[in-house]
Design an enzyme around this catalytic site. Structure first.
Site, PDB file in Angstrom:
ATOM      1  N   ALA A 144     -11.924   9.091  -2.420  1.00 28.62           N
ATOM      2  CA  ALA A 144     -11.019   8.033  -1.950  1.00 28.62           C
ATOM      3  C   ALA A 144      -9.581   8.470  -2.180  1.00 28.62           C
ATOM      4  O   ALA A 144      -9.316   9.425  -2.920  1.00 28.62           O
ATOM      5  CB  ALA A 144     -11.293   6.727  -2.692  1.00 28.62           C
ATOM      6  N   TYR A 178      -4.030  -0.613  -0.833  1.00 28.78           N
ATOM      7  CA  TYR A 178      -5.224   0.028  -1.423  1.00 28.78           C
ATOM      8  C   TYR A 178      -6.386  -0.971  -1.445  1.00 28.78           C
ATOM      9  O   TYR A 178      -7.497  -0.664  -1.003  1.00 28.78           O
ATOM     10  CB  TYR A 178      -4.897   0.511  -2.835  1.00 28.78           C
ATOM     11  CG  TYR A 178      -6.096   0.953  -3.633  1.00 28.78           C
ATOM     12  CD1 TYR A 178      -6.717   2.176  -3.386  1.00 28.78           C
ATOM     13  CD2 TYR A 178      -6.627   0.142  -4.643  1.00 28.78           C
ATOM     14  CE1 TYR A 178      -7.825   2.577  -4.130  1.00 28.78           C
ATOM     15  CE2 TYR A 178      -7.730   0.543  -5.383  1.00 28.78           C
ATOM     16  CZ  TYR A 178      -8.329   1.759  -5.122  1.00 28.78           C
ATOM     17  OH  TYR A 178      -9.433   2.154  -5.855  1.00 28.78           O
ATOM     18  N   LYS A 198     -10.034  -0.837   0.502  1.00 22.01           N
ATOM     19  CA  LYS A 198     -11.339  -0.858  -0.170  1.00 22.01           C
ATOM     20  C   LYS A 198     -12.199  -1.995   0.400  1.00 22.01           C
ATOM     21  O   LYS A 198     -13.403  -1.844   0.589  1.00 22.01           O
ATOM     22  CB  LYS A 198     -11.183  -1.003  -1.690  1.00 22.01           C
ATOM     23  CG  LYS A 198     -10.449   0.136  -2.372  1.00 22.01           C
ATOM     24  CD  LYS A 198     -11.059   1.505  -2.141  1.00 22.01           C
ATOM     25  CE  LYS A 198     -12.379   1.713  -2.823  1.00 22.01           C
ATOM     26  NZ  LYS A 198     -12.870   3.125  -2.659  1.00 22.01           N
TER      27      LYS A 198
HETATM   28  N1  LIG Z   1      -9.866   5.055 -11.100  1.00 27.79           N
HETATM   29  C1  LIG Z   1     -10.077   3.752 -11.182  1.00 27.79           C
HETATM   30  O1  LIG Z   1      -9.585   3.074 -12.115  1.00 27.79           O
HETATM   31  C2  LIG Z   1     -10.924   3.042 -10.163  1.00 27.79           C
HETATM   32  C3  LIG Z   1     -11.093   1.653 -10.278  1.00 27.79           C
HETATM   33  C4  LIG Z   1     -11.901   0.987  -9.352  1.00 27.79           C
HETATM   34  C5  LIG Z   1     -12.524   1.689  -8.334  1.00 27.79           C
HETATM   35  N2  LIG Z   1     -12.315   3.031  -8.229  1.00 27.79           N
HETATM   36  C6  LIG Z   1     -12.983   3.727  -7.112  1.00 27.79           C
HETATM   37  O2  LIG Z   1     -13.846   4.717  -7.661  1.00 27.79           O
HETATM   38  C7  LIG Z   1     -13.920   5.832  -6.756  1.00 27.79           C
HETATM   39  C8  LIG Z   1     -13.582   7.102  -7.527  1.00 27.79           C
HETATM   40  O3  LIG Z   1     -12.251   6.986  -8.018  1.00 27.79           O
HETATM   41  P1  LIG Z   1     -11.605   8.105  -8.944  1.00 27.79           P
HETATM   42  O4  LIG Z   1     -10.616   7.430  -9.830  1.00 27.79           O
HETATM   43  O5  LIG Z   1     -12.682   8.955  -9.514  1.00 27.79           O
HETATM   44  O6  LIG Z   1     -10.776   8.941  -7.857  1.00 27.79           O
HETATM   45  P2  LIG Z   1      -9.930  10.277  -8.041  1.00 27.79           P
HETATM   46  O7  LIG Z   1      -9.989  10.774  -9.438  1.00 27.79           O
HETATM   47  O8  LIG Z   1      -8.601  10.027  -7.408  1.00 27.79           O
HETATM   48  O9  LIG Z   1     -10.747  11.315  -7.144  1.00 27.79           O
HETATM   49  C9  LIG Z   1     -10.790  11.158  -5.766  1.00 27.79           C
HETATM   50  C10 LIG Z   1     -11.695  12.223  -5.202  1.00 27.79           C
HETATM   51  O10 LIG Z   1     -11.739  12.061  -3.781  1.00 27.79           O
HETATM   52  C11 LIG Z   1     -11.558  13.324  -3.183  1.00 27.79           C
HETATM   53  N3  LIG Z   1     -11.017  13.143  -1.837  1.00 27.79           N
HETATM   54  C12 LIG Z   1      -9.846  12.550  -1.491  1.00 27.79           C
HETATM   55  N4  LIG Z   1      -9.713  12.580  -0.148  1.00 27.79           N
HETATM   56  C13 LIG Z   1     -10.814  13.164   0.351  1.00 27.79           C
HETATM   57  C14 LIG Z   1     -11.265  13.474   1.655  1.00 27.79           C
HETATM   58  N5  LIG Z   1     -10.543  13.173   2.732  1.00 27.79           N
HETATM   59  N6  LIG Z   1     -12.472  14.079   1.806  1.00 27.79           N
HETATM   60  C15 LIG Z   1     -13.220  14.405   0.724  1.00 27.79           C
HETATM   61  N7  LIG Z   1     -12.845  14.150  -0.531  1.00 27.79           N
HETATM   62  C16 LIG Z   1     -11.656  13.535  -0.719  1.00 27.79           C
HETATM   63  C17 LIG Z   1     -10.597  14.041  -4.122  1.00 27.79           C
HETATM   64  O11 LIG Z   1     -10.617  15.420  -3.853  1.00 27.79           O
HETATM   65  P3  LIG Z   1      -9.323  16.344  -4.236  1.00 27.79           P
HETATM   66  O12 LIG Z   1      -9.414  16.520  -5.722  1.00 27.79           O
HETATM   67  O13 LIG Z   1      -9.527  17.588  -3.468  1.00 27.79           O
HETATM   68  O14 LIG Z   1      -8.120  15.568  -3.798  1.00 27.79           O
HETATM   69  C18 LIG Z   1     -11.232  13.657  -5.464  1.00 27.79           C
HETATM   70  O15 LIG Z   1     -12.349  14.469  -5.726  1.00 27.79           O
HETATM   71  C19 LIG Z   1     -12.963   5.505  -5.615  1.00 27.79           C
HETATM   72  O16 LIG Z   1     -13.689   4.922  -4.564  1.00 27.79           O
HETATM   73  C20 LIG Z   1     -12.024   4.471  -6.207  1.00 27.79           C
HETATM   74  O17 LIG Z   1     -11.497   3.625  -5.201  1.00 27.79           O
HETATM   75  C21 LIG Z   1     -11.547   3.734  -9.116  1.00 27.79           C
END
Ligand SMILES: NC(=O)c1ccc[n+]([C@@H]2O[C@H](COP(=O)([O-])OP(=O)(O)OC[C@H]3O[C@@H](n4cnc5c(N)ncnc54)[C@H](OP(=O)(O)O)[C@@H]3O)[C@@H](O)[C@H]2O)c1
Length: 295
Positions: free
Chosen positions: A59, A126, A130
């Site tokens: 994402a 954002y 979602k």
């Molecule tokens: N972090 C939070 O507090 C939180 C809270 C609620 C929900 N979420 C949800 O949980 C999920 C994971 O979040 P996270 O915090 O682990 O995210 P993150 O650390 O920002 O990692 C995002 C991942 O998505 C990959 N990505 C981005 N654009 C892409 C594309 N076009 N094609 C393929 N891969 C792509 C990135 O790859 P690169 O490294 O190459 O950029 C990275 O591996 C998301 O859906 C987010 O909305 C997160």
């Protein structure tokens, strides 16, 4: 079972790769190998891998940048999940998609939690993306799990715990201003990955909330972390609106894992228990890295 995992270089994806990789065949292409916004590449990969599960942890997660980068947020957070969902219909597999507490407006009176079927009224670009991703998955995937979580921390990627250590130890500062009127459940990405494994193994279907039990403010979490790590940092409480950020954030981000509990699937534990376990395992290294000024 064969799992195609997207976003494995990120905070949650990293832990999903570890937890699921111990039990199943996990194929985890990076963004260069599989960009989820590219329909042809998605279809080609799904045909080649023939997965039982597509797990989407990919994402665009920079909440403030989403306010400005409308094209990118739409592509990655809406069209990407839609491609995966349509692909899953074509190749007859299940999609597990991760969503967020930011689909809600956070206006429920505290400490009432949000339930899975509460109406979604996001405050930010954002949050809207979602919400739209959830609709796209529901409309296109015949078999899906949507996991709504929030306030993740973990060993990989950016998170609140690393951020407060970097802002203090990394900059040799002894004080920190922290928001004291936003409520959420700090959730360890490793625990969430374990919950996702449980959902997959039990062939769950539908939309689930999955956050740690209990809740706190960023101020309270900072206090807890600094105390646990024996760091003498003094904190100044501020309001969410005092902290200048581009995107609006909900005040109440408390989610109840109602469906997980009702179906006997809940493996989430109290937030303090997991923060303790996380800091026991990684705290010393995080402190060292922050002191070295490493992000
Ligand atoms: N972090 C939070 O507090 C939180 C809270 C609620 C929900 N979420 C949800 O949980 C999920 C994971 O979040 P996270 O915090 O682990 O995210 P993150 O650390 O920002 O990692 C995002 C991942 O998505 C990959 N990505 C981005 N654009 C892409 C594309 N076009 N094609 C393929 N891969 C792509 C990135 O790859 P690169 O490294 O190459 O950029 C990275 O591996 C998301 O859906 C987010 O909305 C997160």
């Amino acid at each position: 079972m064969r799992i195609l995992l997207l976003g494995s270089s990120g905070l949650l994806g990293h832990d999903c790769k570890e937890v699921l990789g111990n039990a199943y065949e996990v194929i985890a292409p990076n963004r260069e190998e599989l960009d989820i916004i590219n329909w042809d590449v998605v279809i080609e990969k799904m045909q080649k891998v023939s997965p039982d599960i597509v797990l989407n942890c990919a994402a665009f997660t920079d909440v403030d940048a989403c306010e400005k980068e409308h094209f990118k947020v739409r592509k990655v957070n809406l069209e990407g999940p839609r491609n995966l969902a349509q692909g899953s219909a074509r190749f007859n597999c299940k999609v597990v998609h991760i969503s967020s507490d930011y689909v809600f407006d956070g206006k429920k009176s505290l400490p009432q939690p949000y339930f899975e079927d509460d109406s979604m009224e996001p405050l930010s670009a954002y949050g809207r993306s979602k919400y739209e991703s959830e609709v796209a998955v529901k409309e296109n995937a015949p078999d899906y799990i949507i996991v709504r979580s929030g306030w993740l921390y973990g060993i990989k990627g950016k998170d609140f715990i690393k951020s407060i250590l970097n802002k203090t130890l990394g900059k040799k500062r002894k004080t920190l201003r922290v928001v004291a009127d936003q409520y959420a459940s700090p959730t360890w990405s490793y625990r969430l990955a374990t919950q996702i494994k449980e959902l997959i193994e039990r062939d769950a279907k539908g939309t689930y909330h999955a956050t740690a039990e209990g809740y706190c403010t960023p101020y309270e979490l900072s206090q807890y972390v600094f105390k646990k790590l024996n760091l003498n940092i003094s904190l100044e409480p501020i309001g969410l609106t005092d902290y200048k950020q581009l995107a609006k954030r909900p005040h109440n981000c408390i989610l109840e894992n109602r469906l997980l509990k009702k179906q006997g699937l809940n493996v989430m534990v109290d937030w303090k228990e997991d923060v303790d376990a996380f800091l026991d395992e990684f705290g010393k290294d995080l402190v060292k890295e922050a002191r070295r000024g490493k992000k």
